[in-house]
Design a protein around this motif. Structure first.
Motif, PDB file in Angstrom:
ATOM      1  N   SER A   1      -8.965  -8.532   2.486  1.00 59.07           N
ATOM      2  CA  SER A   1      -8.195  -7.309   2.230  1.00 59.07           C
ATOM      3  C   SER A   1      -7.133  -7.498   1.157  1.00 59.07           C
ATOM      4  CB  SER A   1      -7.537  -6.826   3.525  1.00 59.07           C
ATOM      5  OG  SER A   1      -8.504  -6.455   4.477  1.00 59.07           O
ATOM      6  N   LEU A   2      -6.482  -8.664   1.135  1.00 58.54           N
ATOM      7  CA  LEU A   2      -5.430  -8.895   0.133  1.00 58.54           C
ATOM      8  C   LEU A   2      -6.014  -9.002  -1.274  1.00 58.54           C
ATOM      9  CD1 LEU A   2      -2.467  -9.197  -0.411  1.00 58.54           C
ATOM     10  CD2 LEU A   2      -2.630 -11.624   0.144  1.00 58.54           C
ATOM     11  N   PRO A   3      -7.048  -9.825  -1.500  1.00 57.89           N
ATOM     12  CA  PRO A   3      -7.670  -9.810  -2.836  1.00 57.89           C
ATOM     13  C   PRO A   3      -8.191  -8.435  -3.220  1.00 57.89           C
ATOM     14  CG  PRO A   3      -8.420 -11.713  -1.577  1.00 57.89           C
ATOM     15  CD  PRO A   3      -7.652 -10.847  -0.630  1.00 57.89           C
ATOM     16  N   SER A   4      -8.767  -7.736  -2.255  1.00 55.25           N
ATOM     17  CA  SER A   4      -9.277  -6.395  -2.538  1.00 55.25           C
ATOM     18  C   SER A   4      -8.155  -5.454  -2.952  1.00 55.25           C
ATOM     19  CB  SER A   4     -10.002  -5.842  -1.305  1.00 55.25           C
ATOM     20  OG  SER A   4     -10.521  -4.560  -1.559  1.00 55.25           O
ATOM     21  N   MET A   5      -6.984  -5.579  -2.297  1.00 57.05           N
ATOM     22  CA  MET A   5      -5.855  -4.739  -2.656  1.00 57.05           C
ATOM     23  C   MET A   5      -5.408  -5.001  -4.094  1.00 57.05           C
ATOM     24  SD  MET A   5      -3.517  -2.490  -2.076  1.00 57.05           S
ATOM     25  CE  MET A   5      -3.561  -2.186  -0.299  1.00 57.05           C
ATOM     26  N   LEU A   6      -5.366  -6.250  -4.492  1.00 58.63           N
ATOM     27  CA  LEU A   6      -4.969  -6.568  -5.860  1.00 58.63           C
ATOM     28  C   LEU A   6      -5.953  -5.987  -6.866  1.00 58.63           C
ATOM     29  CD1 LEU A   6      -3.761 -10.247  -5.341  1.00 58.63           C
ATOM     30  CD2 LEU A   6      -2.345  -8.235  -5.791  1.00 58.63           C
ATOM     31  N   TRP A   7      -7.237  -6.060  -6.557  1.00 56.87           N
ATOM     32  CA  TRP A   7      -8.232  -5.448  -7.430  1.00 56.87           C
ATOM     33  C   TRP A   7      -8.015  -3.929  -7.516  1.00 56.87           C
ATOM     34  CZ3 TRP A   7     -11.332  -6.983 -11.110  1.00 56.87           C
ATOM     35  CH2 TRP A   7     -11.772  -8.312 -11.143  1.00 56.87           C
TER      36      TRP A   7
ATOM     37  N   GLN B   1      -8.595  -0.484  -9.922  1.00 56.30           N
ATOM     38  CA  GLN B   1      -9.143   0.659  -9.203  1.00 56.30           C
ATOM     39  C   GLN B   1     -10.559   0.393  -8.698  1.00 56.30           C
ATOM     40  OE1 GLN B   1      -7.171   3.848  -8.658  1.00 56.30           O
ATOM     41  NE2 GLN B   1      -5.945   1.995  -8.856  1.00 56.30           N
ATOM     42  N   ASP B   2     -10.765  -0.809  -8.202  1.00 58.80           N
ATOM     43  CA  ASP B   2     -12.059  -1.229  -7.672  1.00 58.80           C
ATOM     44  C   ASP B   2     -11.758  -2.205  -6.537  1.00 58.80           C
ATOM     45  OD1 ASP B   2     -14.517  -2.631  -7.162  1.00 58.80           O
ATOM     46  OD2 ASP B   2     -15.227  -2.073  -9.150  1.00 58.80           O
TER      47      ASP B   2
ATOM     48  N   PRO C   1       6.845  -7.035  -0.551  1.00 56.15           N
ATOM     49  CA  PRO C   1       6.249  -5.845   0.082  1.00 56.15           C
ATOM     50  C   PRO C   1       4.779  -6.023   0.430  1.00 56.15           C
ATOM     51  CG  PRO C   1       7.632  -5.207  -1.762  1.00 56.15           C
ATOM     52  CD  PRO C   1       7.507  -6.701  -1.831  1.00 56.15           C
ATOM     53  N   LEU C   2       3.991  -6.618  -0.489  1.00 57.83           N
ATOM     54  CA  LEU C   2       2.579  -6.861  -0.191  1.00 57.83           C
ATOM     55  C   LEU C   2       2.424  -7.732   1.052  1.00 57.83           C
ATOM     56  CD1 LEU C   2       1.090  -7.482  -3.756  1.00 57.83           C
ATOM     57  CD2 LEU C   2       0.328  -5.727  -2.162  1.00 57.83           C
ATOM     58  N   SER C   3       3.232  -8.769   1.132  1.00 58.45           N
ATOM     59  CA  SER C   3       3.128  -9.706   2.256  1.00 58.45           C
ATOM     60  C   SER C   3       3.536  -9.046   3.568  1.00 58.45           C
ATOM     61  CB  SER C   3       3.998 -10.935   1.987  1.00 58.45           C
ATOM     62  OG  SER C   3       3.630 -11.561   0.772  1.00 58.45           O
TER      63      SER C   3
ATOM     64  N   GLU D   1      -3.296   1.363  -0.675  1.00 62.74           N
ATOM     65  CA  GLU D   1      -2.928   1.134  -2.079  1.00 62.74           C
ATOM     66  C   GLU D   1      -1.801   2.020  -2.555  1.00 62.74           C
ATOM     67  OE1 GLU D   1      -4.614   2.149  -6.516  1.00 62.74           O
ATOM     68  OE2 GLU D   1      -5.780   2.655  -4.734  1.00 62.74           O
ATOM     69  N   ARG D   2      -1.909   3.311  -2.318  1.00 62.05           N
ATOM     70  CA  ARG D   2      -0.910   4.229  -2.889  1.00 62.05           C
ATOM     71  C   ARG D   2       0.490   3.972  -2.333  1.00 62.05           C
ATOM     72  NH1 ARG D   2      -4.743   7.011  -0.018  1.00 62.05           N
ATOM     73  NH2 ARG D   2      -4.121   8.113   1.894  1.00 62.05           N
TER      74      ARG D   2
END
Length: 528
Positions: free
Chosen positions: A271-277, A282-283, A328-330, A344-345
């Motif tokens: 989920s974390l790598p996906s969030m960065l992408w 936007q993928d 914040p991400l963490s 994401e938003r």
């Protein structure tokens, strides 16, 4: 005179590292500022009206139709504070409610955020870093996307970037109380715009704590009475909203029933790598080869670690941006282990820090190797370009609005529209031009419990006594004998059974939905 070297030309354009006392007027004189801001404007205006309004945007428009007192009441039962909706209310009163106008209310703050981020880097780093930050903030895909959406995320970026800028000014000149006053106003505005503003507060406190604990030149800003009084002032300004927030917390289960919270799937290791992408391209990256999927997250990690390690300046402004982005991400990722809120938003304002960190790293690399710096810039621009392409890939003829336009053209007096999903109900009314009666299909669940929305979340926007809900298609009043059912295009399970006497007349798709027209009359009805 000889031909100037590349170094001399670069120095003429970018200049030496900035002194901390440079005023704003020097930034405004930079020859690259206006062209890049124009690029930011273009990135946010391009395809601004191409995509149809979706459910969240529709709820913004419905809420903004109330007077400010009504917005205050209904926002207290929704999952977001009221400030954005109040501003949208007055914006539409001044500029109308065309899709161009209402999305411009997000595009304008989006461009302002680019300027504020550039100003922040201009104060704390070199002119080249400021130029790079301006460029990357102008093109950051998640920032562009939410500068084109009728929601509060672009406005939130202005408040938080502005508050961080005010904090930087105050750290450099702690005797100047006006910076703290500006900080208080901006942070209070942030809290009235989105609850995730609390993450920015955590980041700022952690940054000041790091300054206090550093071995060389400890900065005592965190212990100054002014800082504590400023935070007390923010709390005091927020007190009027506190009763509504506490009521919302007490009715958290009601929000779950309505599907307004806890709809996000549980997080996984990816989920974390996906969030960065998602933030950068936007993928979600789920269909990528594993090596590509981890490449950009590892690059982000390397940029954050190298920036934190290399920052030996007195005020650690580079480290501040690492904390602003990473904390914040963490925190949200950790909370999502219990209750999924990794969306994401909600984190767009903090993704701005990633663009700034890339700029700082490229600038730092350029002092040692221009090839490496150019290579990293190229990689970042390719990733951002992919994200902008994904943002702009919109078929205007395959949109929810096109489906509603079809109904507008073919509807007759007395037609009813039955929508199988709350999101479609929130959106349909904006595009309706013939005034059809809209009903929301709310069949009882398998155990007989009602699926009607309650008075919290999106349900607060629907008058419970207005006769909007339809629990069974058999209960649809006879009327003129025509009904449009709006359902999913691929798996239309919103209406698992259609009355046997109904006869399909026409259908038209738009996006992932379709409107199907039925003749609902029994044979006796049609013979009249």
């Amino acid at each position: 005179m000889g031909v100037p070297s590349k170094d001399e030309m670069a120095k003429a354009l970018l200049g030496p590292p900035l002194a901390h006392s440079r005023p704003l007027v020097l930034l405004l004189r930079e020859p690259w500022l206006i062209p890049i801001l124009i690029l930011a404007v273009g990135a946010r205006l391009y395809q601004l009206t191409a995509a149809s309004i979706w459910g969240d945007e529709g709820s913004s428009l419905l809420l903004a139709q109330y007077a400010p007192s009504g917005i205050w009441f209904h926002a207290a039962r929704d999952v977001h504070p009221p400030l954005y909706f109040v501003l949208l209310h007055y914006w539409t009163a001044l500029f109308g409610d065309s899709i161009l106008s209402i999305r411009l209310m997000s595009a304008v703050p989006g461009v302002l955020t680019v300027f504020l981020g550039t100003w922040l880097v201009y104060l704390t780093s070199t002119r080249r870093a400021a130029l790079l930050a301006c460029l990357l903030l102008a093109l950051l895909p998640t920032a562009v996307r939410y500068s084109q959406e009728i929601r509060m995320y672009s406005l939130m970026c202005v408040w938080l970037m502005g508050a961080t800028l005010a904090l930087v000014h105050w750290v450099r000149a702690p005797r100047r109380a006006r910076y703290l006053a500006i900080y208080v106003v901006l942070m209070a505005a942030g809290f009235y715009t989105h609850y995730f503003t609390a993450l920015c507060v955590l980041a700022h406190w952690l940054y000041l704590l790091v300054l206090r604990l550093q071995a060389e030149h400890p900065c005592h800003c965190i212990t100054r009475p002014g800082w504590w009084l400023a935070n007390v002032a923010i709390v005091v300004l927020y007190l009027p909203w506190l009763p509504g927030l506490l009521d919302l917390v007490r009715h958290w289960e009601a929000l779950k029933v309505g599907g307004d919270v806890d709809w996000e799937p549980a997080i996984t290791a990816g989920s974390l790598p996906s969030m960065l992408w998602q933030l950068l391209a936007q993928d979600d990256g789920e269909n990528m080869p594993w090596w590509l999927f981890v490449s950009v997250p590892l690059l982000v990690l390397a940029v954050c670690l190298s920036t934190a390690w290399s920052d030996r300046s007195r005020y650690r402004f580079d480290l501040m941006m690492v904390i602003y982005s990473v904390l914040p991400l963490s925190v949200v990722f950790a909370i999502s282990l219990v209750s999924p809120i990794f969306i994401e938003r909600y984190l767009t304002a903090y993704a701005l820090g990633l663009a700034i960190l890339f700029a700082l790293t490229i600038d730092r690399l350029a002092r040692r190797s221009r090839v490496l710096a150019a290579g990293l810039l190229g990689v970042v621009l390719v990733v951002f370009g992919l994200g902008l392409k994904n943002n702009y890939t919109v078929d205007p003829n395959d949109q929810f609005s096109a489906m509603v336009d079809y109904v507008n053209q073919h509807a007759v007096a007395g037609d009813r529209v039955v929508l199988g999903d709350m999101f479609w109900y929130l959106t349909y009314g904006y595009y309706d031009r013939v005034g059809v009666q809209m009903l929301l299909f709310t069949p009882p669940s398998a155990d007989g419990t009602s699926t009607r929305p309650n008075e919290y979340g999106f349900g607060t926007l629907i008058d419970q006594q207005a006769g909007v809900y339809l629990d069974s298609l058999e209960l649809l009043p006879e009327g003129n004998g025509r009904a449009w059912l709006v359902m999913s295009r691929e798996a239309p399970d919103e209406f698992p059974s259609i009355p046997g006497a109904w006869r399909e007349v026409a259908r038209h798709a738009g996006g992932d939905t379709q409107a199907v027209l039925y003749d609902t009359c029994h044979p006796v009805c049609r013979s009249r």
